[in-house]
Each structure stands twice: as structure tokens, then as C-alpha cells.
Design a protein around this motif. Structure first.
Motif, PDB file in Angstrom:
ATOM      1  N   LYS A  59      33.681 -11.194 -25.643  1.00 39.53           N
ATOM      2  CA  LYS A  59      32.476 -10.371 -25.835  1.00 39.53           C
ATOM      3  C   LYS A  59      31.309 -11.217 -26.321  1.00 39.53           C
ATOM      4  CE  LYS A  59      34.696  -7.223 -28.301  1.00 39.53           C
ATOM      5  NZ  LYS A  59      34.930  -6.007 -29.113  1.00 39.53           N
ATOM      6  N   ARG A  67      24.598 -10.114 -21.291  1.00 36.72           N
ATOM      7  CA  ARG A  67      25.293  -9.125 -20.435  1.00 36.72           C
ATOM      8  C   ARG A  67      25.924  -8.085 -21.365  1.00 36.72           C
ATOM      9  NH1 ARG A  67      29.099 -12.874 -16.852  1.00 36.72           N
ATOM     10  NH2 ARG A  67      29.766 -10.831 -16.058  1.00 36.72           N
ATOM     11  N   ALA A  69      25.865  -4.831 -21.188  1.00 35.97           N
ATOM     12  CA  ALA A  69      26.586  -3.752 -20.498  1.00 35.97           C
ATOM     13  C   ALA A  69      28.004  -4.200 -20.136  1.00 35.97           C
ATOM     14  CB  ALA A  69      25.827  -3.315 -19.249  1.00 35.97           C
ATOM     15  N   ASP A  70      28.081  -5.442 -19.644  1.00 38.39           N
ATOM     16  CA  ASP A  70      29.427  -5.953 -19.313  1.00 38.39           C
ATOM     17  C   ASP A  70      30.310  -6.069 -20.553  1.00 38.39           C
ATOM     18  OD1 ASP A  70      28.726  -6.113 -16.678  1.00 38.39           O
ATOM     19  OD2 ASP A  70      28.183  -8.249 -16.745  1.00 38.39           O
ATOM     20  N   ALA A  72      30.156  -4.162 -23.253  1.00 39.20           N
ATOM     21  CA  ALA A  72      30.613  -2.815 -23.609  1.00 39.20           C
ATOM     22  C   ALA A  72      31.705  -2.347 -22.659  1.00 39.20           C
ATOM     23  CB  ALA A  72      29.430  -1.847 -23.588  1.00 39.20           C
ATOM     24  N   LEU A  73      31.509  -2.622 -21.332  1.00 38.67           N
ATOM     25  CA  LEU A  73      32.528  -2.241 -20.358  1.00 38.67           C
ATOM     26  C   LEU A  73      33.854  -2.958 -20.644  1.00 38.67           C
ATOM     27  CD1 LEU A  73      33.373  -0.745 -17.800  1.00 38.67           C
ATOM     28  CD2 LEU A  73      32.435  -2.668 -16.465  1.00 38.67           C
ATOM     29  N   PHE A  74      33.751  -4.256 -20.950  1.00 38.12           N
ATOM     30  CA  PHE A  74      34.967  -5.022 -21.267  1.00 38.12           C
ATOM     31  C   PHE A  74      35.671  -4.436 -22.493  1.00 38.12           C
ATOM     32  CE2 PHE A  74      36.935  -8.266 -23.925  1.00 38.12           C
ATOM     33  CZ  PHE A  74      37.935  -8.736 -23.071  1.00 38.12           C
ATOM     34  N   SER A  75      34.908  -4.069 -23.518  1.00 40.86           N
ATOM     35  CA  SER A  75      35.507  -3.514 -24.738  1.00 40.86           C
ATOM     36  C   SER A  75      36.252  -2.220 -24.431  1.00 40.86           C
ATOM     37  CB  SER A  75      34.420  -3.288 -25.788  1.00 40.86           C
ATOM     38  OG  SER A  75      34.986  -2.724 -26.959  1.00 40.86           O
ATOM     39  N   GLU A  76      35.652  -1.369 -23.585  1.00 45.59           N
ATOM     40  CA  GLU A  76      36.285  -0.103 -23.249  1.00 45.59           C
ATOM     41  C   GLU A  76      37.551  -0.335 -22.416  1.00 45.59           C
ATOM     42  OE1 GLU A  76      36.987   3.985 -23.013  1.00 45.59           O
ATOM     43  OE2 GLU A  76      35.729   2.758 -24.345  1.00 45.59           O
ATOM     44  N   LEU A  77      37.448  -1.241 -21.425  1.00 41.12           N
ATOM     45  CA  LEU A  77      38.637  -1.526 -20.600  1.00 41.12           C
ATOM     46  C   LEU A  77      39.770  -2.153 -21.417  1.00 41.12           C
ATOM     47  CD1 LEU A  77      36.878  -2.936 -17.379  1.00 41.12           C
ATOM     48  CD2 LEU A  77      37.955  -0.694 -17.682  1.00 41.12           C
TER      49      LEU A  77
END
Length: 906
Positions: A59, A67, A69-70, A72-77
Motif C-alpha cells: 500500500k 495510486r 484508488a488502487d 484502497a482496492l488492494f486493501s479491500e481485496l
């Protein structure tokens, strides 16, 4: 085109590397090989924070690239991935993704992640299955090399990757001393790894605040620099400069491998590593270096042992397994050293020198090598204890060293014991399941003598090497192991039984691993005992069945009792009647074929004819060695031929014992036979000699002496027949019926013969008693000769008197005078001469009686002093009316002492 599901994992992994890096397959060859090694090495995080650090690092990298947004997306995934059980090695995969996304060619003031990846790859084994006892699991690894200002707090190194544990997991020091908190120190690990043994470890998280502290920032003004290592300083009073700590660290790393450093060298006279006294160095660093150098001395001790024995074939398979176990431990130790050397190389490449703080300090090495030092001390002590040992003796030494309260040291010794005892287990399985013994270097506790012939296979060919019996195997288990293999070889070589071993007992399990060997030998009362018992009972039972059914062992044993121990009474009596005319002749005039014909006649005329032909054909006549003056009675003996498997029970020694007992019993039986003839002569001649009153006195003496002799022989016969033979036979038969193996039968049979020989006065301890008994037998024969002479003279005189009276009567009937004066005078002179011989006969009988009674009294006195109670009771029966006691005062104290002993026993 193959679908995604049909592609191999390697193809998919290579495609993943290409997609992440954006390069072609040819350009990602290095990354692909590294990815295969990382994924194939069975990595798993040791604590939860490892995976968290990787995700946080990813992160941060995304945020640096703006990045958000990426990120946050990585954290959720990643959060969703943690709730699923799809991937078992999430940390490894995240670390792989992070490593692949970094460009190693990118200039940076930080050590790239791939450098640590390479360092980790050096510490990993090339083949994850090369050491099956370990589990390849790394400790938490740093994700990047921190800024130099924060190196003292966040730098860490990879472990060997083999069953790793933290320094403080076992045997480590207590809380970190305050002196060690001034610089980088080890961080304790929260949980231990899989595997039961101590691994070569390297502390991985260097935060001085402990395991629970959050990681320090890698950069920023708030980062406080750690103290620097000792600089080159000037001593007071001289101009020499002290050696820097970094130089000592480099020397220590060489010493760890047994290589002399620049300042630390091996001192042969003192057998230790020492720093030259001329080298300027403060006392604290000198002491610390000496403590660290002990690790190199321990390494040399172990390496010297393995080098000297590895190529020695005479050391045997057990010894080679021990050397292999030591090599395996040294291999793990070398992996630890490779990590330390790699770390030193990384620091040198990054410009870390004596003027800048370094993560490799003497204090850190002292803490980091604590557990390896304990481990090497254990191995070195084990090497000392095992010097000069091989085979089962070596396994015993290793097993004895495992008796410690430290569970991790015990696990280490158990692992080594598993490797050492594996050849012994292979020896044992081949022996108890196939009867094969290929012990080239004499390591197994069962020994074989190839010079022994087949007829002595059971007794002499196989034996136990007591020094080679491992201490974890009991003597009873070793005896059973010996009997199992010996029984298999006896069946094959002596009984010629071709039954496959699989039909006798369960199939062998010869593929046990060293771990199985350890578990088997540590459960001696469970799995190991059950294996041995199963093979022992099945093999022994089958062997006894073969001997009893195919070779009639029990029938031959009964035949020995019937014929050689005179148990077949009607046969023995009839044989004696038939042999009497032959045996009274001189021994030199006997012919064996004549006696064999008489034997066959006796067999056909008695119940012996109903015995098995297999038994009767073995019965034969044997003539002993002839001495001057011997008669047939002295040299005649029965014989019983044995060969094949039954000769294992009826050995030559046993048959010689049977021959001695037969000769004794045959002579005692002859005495009974003689006394029977004497009694018959007395009964038949008593009425005939009534007309000769002058013989009444001498005949009375004959009757009295004969009665004494009959009483003595009857008591002896009762003692021999019932108290010796019958009781011993009953005990033997019960033991034979309950025997579990052939050794039990042989032992019971030997005890039976020894008991008979001892109680029949045939052993060395009772030689004086036997001599007295033989003297009694000789007196009986003398008495028979004397009485025969007396009756012969009396009957001749009686016949002459009858003839004279008949002639006188005939002359009267013819009208003549019955006798003339001359004839009557001649008759009276002849009768007077006969009467004059009577006193001589009486004196001869009195002398015979005196000698006989003296011998019997001495025999009784010897009986009373015997330790055997049965012989003491025999003396009581022989003199139950105290006839001999009244005649010989010497018997009185002995009798009283005997009764006192008897009452005390009661």
C-alpha cells in the motif's frame, strides 16, 4: 489451444511474471526461477504481523505512486482474501508480487527487496525434501533495507529456513540486558515452529522495544540514530590503535567455520582459538571474542570426527548414519553462517564500514549464536561420548545421551537416534522375517560363525554380541530376536522346510523411515514388543510343530526313557534273561552281531514290538571299551542312534549322559537280578539240605546277609525309580508341553539329565558316594559267588551221601551186608572232611558280612552329610530300624544332626 485450467502451474506462473513485469518470457527468466523457488519452498508466515507488513508495504508503494484508488482496492481485496481459505501461503505470494514489481536496476539509497530475496534463496535448501525431518518455514523477513539512520532499529536477516525458531524460544537468555538495548538486538518470536527439534536460528526483527512494538519509521527527522560501533581509538600511554569491532566480526565469522582469522587463530598447545596478546584490544571485546570463538572450536571437534570416520568403511552403516546425522546438523549450521556472511557482504556493498553503524556486532552475534552454541555443545559432547564405539554400542551411546529434561535437546538426540538406529532396524527386519544376516562390519547384536557345520547350527552358529545390544532393547527382546532368525535358518537348513516366510508370519515391513525407527524404538513396550512377540510366537510354534509332526521329537524323548532309562520293564527283564549266558563270559569273547540278534528277539517277545519302526530301528547294542578281567556285564550297553533335527536336542553330550545313566541303572538292575537268583537258590535248596543239619548255621548267615542286601537294593531301586527318574520325568514332560520355543525344550532336557546324573551320584561332587555304592555292588557279587560255592559243595556232598545210602540199600536187598567196615570208614572220613570245611565257609561269610556292613555304614555316613535332602531321606530309609546305627557309633551324631536339620526345615 489449451484452456487456462489445462495449463501447468509453471506455465501459469511464468505468464503471471510476464503480466506483472510487462516483459517477454525470455526477459523474465530470472524472476520466474526465483518465483518457482520461493513458492516451492513451502513458505508460511510464522506470525500474523509478517503478512501485515507485506500488505502495508504494498500500500505504501501504491501511495508513493499516487495510486490511492488502487491502494484502497488492494486493501479491500486483501481483507476478503484473508477470510477465504483458497490460498495457504498468502504471505509468500504477496512477497513475490512485491518483489516482482520492484525494479532492481532502479537507483536507490535503500537495499532493494530482491537483494533480500537473493539472501533468502542462499539460505534455502536446494531440495526441500533433502532433510525430511525439518520443515522449511522462514521467520518474518524485512521488506526493504531501511535508511542508514534507521538501520539499527529495522534491519533484519533471513533465517536458514529449516524448522526455524526464535533465539529466546528455548534455552535462550532471559530478558535482554540493558547493555544490549543500546544497539540493535534480537526480537523474540511469539510462537515456535513445527518440528520437535531446535533449529539453527537467526533473530529476525531487530526492534529493541520487543515483539509487541510497532515498527520504527524508516526515514524522517524523528528517527534517532543508534550508537555507533566502537571506533578506532588510542590507548592511553602508547600510540597503537585498537582493532575495530567490525574487523573482529569478520574474523569471528571465519572462526565459526574453523578458519583462522587475521587476529584470532587456533592455538594448538592450548587447543583453543586465541587473540594474540600483542593485538591492542580492550578486555571486554577480547572476552566477547573468546566466547564467540568457542563456536569454531566446537565446529572443529565435530567436523574432525565426521571427516575421520566418513570414509572409514569399517565404521559400519550405523557409524555412517551417525556421521550423516552430524553432517546434516553442520549443514544447517553452515546455512546460518551463509546468512551472516551474506549480510556482511550486503553491508560492505552498501558502504557500511567501521565508521558507520552495522547490524553485525559482537554482542548481537553473542545473542544470535546462543542456541547454535548450545546445539553444537550437545553434538560435541555426544561425539566425545561416542568415540571408539560402533554398531549397536554407538546407538546405545546416542540413546543414553537423550535422557535429558530439555525437550528440544531430547528432540535433537531423538532425531539423530532415528538415523543411527535405522540400519539396526533394517538388520533386525531382515533377520526376523527372512533369516538373513548381512552384517559385514559386525554392527548387529546377532553374530554368525560361518565355520560351524549344520549339525551344530542351533547351538553354536548364532549368538548374541552383548556389547552390541542397544540399551533401548531389553535382553529378553534380544533373545527373542536371536531365536526368531535362528528358527528360520534351522527350518531351512536342517529341517529342509521350504515353506515361504510369509506363510509362517506376517510379511515384513522393510521400508520404515528413520522417523519410524525412532518411534518404534521409543515405544519398546508397545509397537516394538508386539512386532517381536508376533514373529517369535509364530516362528517358534511352527518350528515345534515341524519337529513334533515330521520328526517325532516327543516320541523319541519317550523312547529314551523306555529303553536307555530302563522304563520298559518287561523288555529289560527278558533281555537280561536272554543275555545272561553271553554276558557271564569274558568281554573279549563277545560279538556284537550275536548280541544284536538277542536284542531283536527280546523286542519281538515283549511289548516293545508295538513301538514305531522309526524308533525300533534306532535301538542298537553297543560294547564299551574292554579292560583286563571284564566280563560281558561290564561292557554291554544299549544305544540309540539320532541324526537330523532331533540331534539338536539329543546332542553328543546328552547321549554320553544317557550312556552313563544306563550303565549305572543296568548295574543296579543286575544287582536286583543277582539277589533274585540268590533268593531263588535259597528257597529251592532249603528243603534239599534239611538232611544236613551241620549246614544250618552257615545257611542262616546266608539268609541274614541276603536279607540285608535285598533291603538295601530295594530301597536304592525305589529311590532311583520313583524319586529320581519318575519325578524328573514328570517335571520334564510338563516343561516340554508348555515350551514356547526349541530352546525351552533343550534347556528342560538338559536340566532333566543334570538332575538324574546328580541324584544318581554320577557327578563330581558325589564321587565318594558312587565309589561306596559300587563297593556294595561288588560285595553282592562276592556274596553270590560265595553262596554258589557253598551250595555247590553242599549239593555235591548231599549227592554223595544219597548215592552211598542207595548203594547200601541195594546191597541189603540183595542179601548182602550193606557196607563193609572199610567202606563205612571211608564214608565217615569224607563226611568229616566236609564238616571241616563248614567253619571255613562260616568265617568267609562273616568276613564278607563285616566288609559289606562297613561299606554300608560308610555309605550312610556320607549320605547324611549331603546337602541334597533326598539323599538324606535315603539314608533314613536304608537304616529305618537303626540297625547300622547300633553297630557304628559314628552314625549317631550324624543322625542327630540330620534330624535337627530336618526339623528346622519343617
Amino acid at each position: 489451444m489449451a484452456t487456462l485450467d489445462q495449463k501447468s502451474p509453471n506455465v501459469l506462473l511464468q505468464s503471471l511474471c510476464c503480466k506483472i513485469t510487462g516483459k517477454s518470457e525470455a526477459d523474465v527468466a530470472h524472476q520466474f526461477q526465483y518465483a518457482v523457488r520461493v513458492i516451492g519452498s513451502n513458505y508460511a508466515p510464522t506470525i500474523e504481523r509478517d503478512e501485515f507488513l507485506v500488505s502495508e508495504k504494498i500500500k505504501k508503494e501504491l501511495l508513493k505512486q499516487r495510486r490511492e484508488a488502487d491502494a484502497a482496492l488492494f486493501s479491500e481485496l486483501h481483507r476478503k482474501l484473508q477470510t477465504q481459505g483458497i490460498l495457504k501461503h498468502r504471505w509468500s505470494i504477496l512477497y513475490l508480487l512485491l518483489s516482482l514489481c520492484e525494479d532492481p536496476r532502479k537507483p536507490s539509497n535503500r537495499v532493494p527487496v530482491c537483494s533480500y530475496g537473493a539472501l533468502l534463496a542462499q539460505a534455502l535448501p536446494r531440495d526441500v525434501h533433502s532433510t525430511p525431518f525439518y520443515y522449511a518455514r522462514p521467520q518474518s523477513l524485512p521488506l526493504s533495507y531501511p535508511e542508514r539512520s534507521a538501520t539499527a532499529h529495522n534491519s533484519s536477516m533471513a533465517t536458514s529456513g529449516i524448522s526455524s525458531m526464535g533465539v529466546f524460544s528455548i534455552n535462550g537468555p532471559g530478558p535482554t540486558p540493558p547493555s544490549l538495548l543500546t544497539g540493535p538486538g534480537p526480537q523474540p518470536v511469539g510462537e515456535s515452529m513445527r518440528g520437535s527439534r531446535l533449529a539453527w536460528t537467526l533473530p529476525v526483527s531487530s526492534s529493541p522495544s520487543g515483539a509487541g512494538a510497532a515498527p520504527r519509521p524508516t526515514s524522517g527527522p524523528s528517527s534517532s540514530p543508534a550508537p555507533r560501533p566502537l571506533q578506532r581509538q588510542r590507548r592511553d600511554g602508547d600510540g597503537s590503535a585498537e582493532i575495530g569491532e567490525a574487523a573482529l566480526v569478520r574474523d569471528i565469522l571465519y572462526v565459526f567455520q574453523g578458519i583462522d582469522g587475521k587476529f584470532i587463530k587456533m592455538c594448538s598447545p592450548e587447543n583453543c582459538y586465541k587473540i594474540d596478546s600483542k593485538v591492542p584490544l580492550c578486555k571486554s571485546l577480547r572476552d566477547t571474542s573468546s566466547r564467540l570463538a568457542e563456536l569454531g572450536w566446537l565446529h572443529n571437534k565435530i567436523r574432525k570426527y565426521t571427516d575421520s570416520h566418513s570414509l572409514d568403511r569399517a565404521f559400519g552403516l550405523v557409524g555412517q548414519s551417525f556421521c550423516a546425522a552430524l553432517h546434516q546438523e553442520l549443514k544447517e549450521y553452515y546455512r546460518l553462517l551463509s546468512v551472516l556472511h551474506a549480510q556482511l557482504q550486503v553491508e560492505d556493498d552498501q558502504g557500511v564500514n567501521v565508521s558507520v553503524d552495522s547490524s553485525l556486532t559482537l554482542r548481537r552475534l553473542l545473542v544470535w549464536t546462543y542456541d547454535p552454541k548450545v546445539r553444537l555443545k550437545t553434538l560435541a559432547a555426544l561425539v566425545d561420548y561416542c568415540q571408539g564405539r560402533k554398531g549397536g554400542e554407538l546407538a546405545s551411546a546416542v540413546h543414553a545421551y537423550g535422557k535429558t529434561g530439555d525437550p528440544h535437546m531430547r528432540a535433537l538426540i531423538q532425531h539423530i537416534l532415528g538415523l543411527v538406529s535405522h540400519p539396526i532396524l533394517n538388520f533386525l527386519y531382515r533377520w526376523i522375517y527372512d533369516g538373513e544376516l548381512e552384517d559385514t562390519y559386525h554392527e548387529f547384536f546377532v553374530a554368525s560363525d560361518p565355520t560351524v557345520k549344520t549339525d551344530r547350527l542351533w547351538h553354536d552358529k548364532y549368538s548374541l554380541r552383548k556389547s552390541m545390544i542397544p540399551s533401548f532393547i531389553t535382553m529378553d527382546q534380544a533373545r527373542k530376536v536371536l531365536l526368531i532368525g535362528k528358527s528360520i535358518n534351522f527350518l531351512h537348513q536342517v529341517c529342509h522346510d521350504r515353506t515361504p516366510p510369509g506363510k509362517i508370519m506376517p510379511a515384513s515391513k522393510s521400508t520404515d523411515s528413520p522417523k519410524d525407527a525412532t518411534e518404534l524404538f521409543t515405544d519398546l513396550e508397545g509397537a516394538f514388543q508386539s512386532k517381536i512377540d508376533a514373529a517369535y510366537f509364530e516362528t517358534s510354534k511352527y518350528l515345534l510343530d515341524v519337529l513334533n509332526k515330521n520328526y517325532q521329537l516327543l516320541e523319541h524323548l519317550q523312547a529314551m526313557r523306555r529303553y536307555l532309562l530302563l522304563g520298559q520293564g518287561d523288555f529289560i527283564r527278558h533281555l537280561m534273561d536272554l543275555l545272561k549266558p553271553e554276558l557271564v563270559r569274558a568281554a573279549t569273547t563277545l560279538y556284537q552281531h550275536n548280541l544284536t540278534g538277542i536284542l531283536e528277539t527280546a523286542v519281538r517277545a515283549t511289548n516293545a514290538q508295538f513301538d514305531s519302526p522309526e524308533i525300533l530301528k534306532r535301538l542298537d547294542v553297543r560294547l564299551l571299551e574292554v579292560s583286563p578281567g571284564d566280563t560281558g556285564w561290564d561292557v554291554f550297553s544299549l544305544d540309540y542312534h539320532v541324526e537330523g533335527p532331533i540331534a539338536t536336542v539329543f546332542t553328543r553330550e546328552c547321549m554320553s549322559h544317557y550312556l552313563r545313566v544306563f550303565n549305572f541303572l543296568w548295574r543296579a538292575k543286575r544287582m536286583e537280578y543277582i539277589l533274585t537268583d540268590i533268593w531263588k537258590g535259597q528257597m529251592c535248596n532249603a528243603k534239599l539240605l534239611k538232611s544236613m543239619p551241620e549246614l544250618s548255621g552257615v545257611l542262616h548267615q546266608c539268609h541274614v546277609l541276603a536279607s540285608e542286601m535285598v533291603h538295601f537294593i530295594h530301597q536304592m531301586q525305589y529311590y532311583i525309580t520313583f524319586e529320581v527318574l519318575e519325578c524328573s520325568w514328570d517335571e520334564l514332560w510338563n516343561k516340554v508341553q508348555q515350551a514356547q520355543d526349541l530352546d525351552h525344550i533343550i534347556a528342560a532336557h538338559d536340566v532333566f539329565l543334570d538332575t538324574i546324573i546328580s541324584r544318581c551320584l554320577l557327578d563330581v561332587n558325589n564321587r565318594s558316594l558312587l565309589n561306596q555304592l559300587r563297593a556294595v555292588f561288588d560285595q553282592i557279587i562276592e556274596f553270590q559267588n560265595a553262596q554258589d560255592t557253598l551250595y555247590r559243595s553242599a549239593l555235591e556232598e548231599l549227592q554223595l551221601r544219597v548215592q552211598f545210602e542207595d548203594k547200601k540199600r541195594q546191597r541189603v536187598e540183595m542179601g548182602e551186608w550193606g557196607v563193609t567196615a572199610e567202606q563205612e570208614a571211608e564214608e565217615n572220613r569224607r563226611v568229616q572232611e566236609f564238616k571241616d570245611t563248614i567253619p571255613k565257609m562260616c568265617s568267609q561269610l562273616r568276613l564278607l558280612t563285616h566288609f559289606y556292613q562297613g561299606i554300608v555304614q560308610e555309605f550312610l555316613r556320607l549320605l547324611m552329610t549331603c546337602s541334597d535332602e533326598s539323599l538324606q531321606f535315603l539314608s533314613f530309609r536304608l537304616d529305618f530300624n537303626e540297625h547300622y546305627k547300633a553297630r557304628d557309633p559314628r552314625l549317631r551324631p550324624s543322625l542327630g544332626a540330620t534330624r535337627g536339620r530336618r526339623s528346622s526345615n519343617i
